[in-house]
Design an enzyme around this catalytic site. Structure first.
Site, PDB file in Angstrom:
ATOM      1  N   VAL A  87       0.842  -1.200   0.000  1.00 37.29           N
ATOM      2  CA  VAL A  87       0.000   0.000   0.000  1.00 37.29           C
ATOM      3  C   VAL A  87       0.877   1.249   0.000  1.00 37.29           C
ATOM      4  O   VAL A  87       0.629   2.201  -0.747  1.00 37.29           O
ATOM      5  CB  VAL A  87      -0.989  -0.011   1.186  1.00 37.29           C
ATOM      6  CG1 VAL A  87      -1.676   1.344   1.350  1.00 37.29           C
ATOM      7  CG2 VAL A  87      -2.022  -1.118   1.005  1.00 37.29           C
ATOM      8  N   ALA A  90       2.325   1.794  -3.460  1.00 40.46           N
ATOM      9  CA  ALA A  90       1.338   2.308  -4.410  1.00 40.46           C
ATOM     10  C   ALA A  90       0.916   3.739  -4.081  1.00 40.46           C
ATOM     11  O   ALA A  90       0.702   4.547  -4.984  1.00 40.46           O
ATOM     12  CB  ALA A  90       0.111   1.403  -4.430  1.00 40.46           C
ATOM     13  N   GLU A  91       0.781   4.044  -2.799  1.00 41.10           N
ATOM     14  CA  GLU A  91       0.269   5.354  -2.391  1.00 41.10           C
ATOM     15  C   GLU A  91       1.305   6.470  -2.519  1.00 41.10           C
ATOM     16  O   GLU A  91       0.981   7.568  -2.957  1.00 41.10           O
ATOM     17  CB  GLU A  91      -0.238   5.300  -0.942  1.00 41.10           C
ATOM     18  CG  GLU A  91      -1.509   4.509  -0.757  1.00 41.10           C
ATOM     19  CD  GLU A  91      -2.743   5.200  -1.294  1.00 41.10           C
ATOM     20  OE1 GLU A  91      -2.688   6.394  -1.638  1.00 41.10           O
ATOM     21  OE2 GLU A  91      -3.786   4.534  -1.376  1.00 41.10           O
ATOM     22  N   SER A  92       2.543   6.216  -2.091  1.00 35.69           N
ATOM     23  CA  SER A  92       3.517   7.308  -1.991  1.00 35.69           C
ATOM     24  C   SER A  92       4.904   6.967  -2.507  1.00 35.69           C
ATOM     25  O   SER A  92       5.780   7.828  -2.491  1.00 35.69           O
ATOM     26  CB  SER A  92       3.650   7.731  -0.529  1.00 35.69           C
ATOM     27  OG  SER A  92       4.255   6.678   0.219  1.00 35.69           O
ATOM     28  N   TYR A 177      -5.637   0.797  -9.236  1.00 34.01           N
ATOM     29  CA  TYR A 177      -5.032   0.807  -7.908  1.00 34.01           C
ATOM     30  C   TYR A 177      -5.045  -0.595  -7.300  1.00 34.01           C
ATOM     31  O   TYR A 177      -4.023  -1.076  -6.805  1.00 34.01           O
ATOM     32  CB  TYR A 177      -5.787   1.787  -7.002  1.00 34.01           C
ATOM     33  CG  TYR A 177      -5.305   1.791  -5.581  1.00 34.01           C
ATOM     34  CD1 TYR A 177      -4.193   2.538  -5.212  1.00 34.01           C
ATOM     35  CD2 TYR A 177      -5.947   1.044  -4.595  1.00 34.01           C
ATOM     36  CE1 TYR A 177      -3.734   2.540  -3.901  1.00 34.01           C
ATOM     37  CE2 TYR A 177      -5.494   1.042  -3.290  1.00 34.01           C
ATOM     38  CZ  TYR A 177      -4.391   1.790  -2.952  1.00 34.01           C
ATOM     39  OH  TYR A 177      -3.938   1.778  -1.652  1.00 34.01           O
TER      40      TYR A 177
END
Length: 190
Positions: A87, A90-92, A177
Site C-alpha cells: 500500500v 502504491a500510495e507514496s 489501484y
C-alpha cells in the site's frame, strides 16, 4: 526586439515558483491567519510543501525502508507487513512528505478528515502515518471479511463506493489501484 526575446527565453527557462509550507494561527478573537512565512511561534504547520514526486510506477521494490515502523504497525493490528508495504509503495512510493491533489498526506496517504479517528497528529511522521494507515487497513479487513480486492478498493475509493456496488467500483483509477497493490503485494510476499 532582441532584448524582448532574451527576456522571454529567460522566463521560459526558469523553473516555476515552488509551493511552500503553509502555517496557521488562530488569534484571541478567533480569526484564522495563514502564511508561508510565520512571524511568531504562534503559527503551527498546517500544510507541508508538496515535494516533487518522480517515478511512482518504477519497478524497483523497496524492502528495507521504514521496516521497523511497518513491522510495529503490522504486529499491532495483525496485518501482513507485505500488504502494508505494498500500500505504501502504491500510495507514496515511500515518500513520507507527499501530498495528493485531494490533500491526502504521507506514506499511506491519509486524508486530513481522518487524522483524529486514526490517531494521527503529524501525518508526515512515518511512524504515525503507518500506524494510522494500518489501523484503517485493519478496519477494512474486518469490514470486508479479509476480501483483499474489496479492502483495497475501499482504501482507494472509500467504503461507501464499495458498498454501493457491492464489489470493486467500476472506476478506472480504483481498478488500476487494486491491480497495482496486488502486484506489489505478491512481489513483497516473495
Amino acid at each position: 526586439m532582441g532584448i524582448k526575446i532574451l527576456v522571454l527565453l529567460v522566463a521560459l527557462l526558469l523553473p516555476p515558483v515552488a509551493a511552500a509550507d503553509i502555517y496557521m494561527f488562530i488569534d484571541s478573537a478567533g480569526i484564522v491567519h495563514f502564511t508561508n512565512v510565520p512571524t511568531s511561534s504562534d503559527y503551527k504547520l498546517y500544510i507541508r510543501e508538496r515535494p516533487e514526486v518522480t517515478n511512482l510506477n518504477n519497478s524497483q521494490l523497496n524492502n528495507s525502508q521504514f521496516h521497523p515502523e511497518i513491522q510495529r504497525a503490522a504486529t499491532a493490528f495483525k496485518v501482513d507487513p507485505s500488504l502494508v508495504r505494498a500500500v505504501i509503495k502504491a500510495e507514496s512510493d515511500f515518500n513520507p512528505g507527499v501530498v495528493s491533489k485531494k490533500g491526502a498526506t504521507g506514506l499511506m496517504q491519509i486524508m486530513p478528515a481522518n487524522y483524529d479517528d486514526l490517531k494521527v497528529d503529524d501525518p508526515f511522521d512515518p511512524e504515525q502515518n503507518i500506524m494510522g494507515g494500518t489501523r484503517y487497513l485493519k478496519r477494512l479487513m474486518t469490514r470486508y471479511d479479509g476480501k483483499l480486492p474489496l479492502v483495497l478498493a475501499a482504501y482507494n475509493a472509500g467504503p461507501d463506493a464499495v458498498d454501493r456496488y457491492n464489489s470493486v467500483p467500476p472506476f478506472n483509477e480504483t481498478q488500476r489501484y487494486v491491480s497495482k497493490v496486488m502486484k506489489f503485494y505478491a512481489s513483497y510476499k516473495r
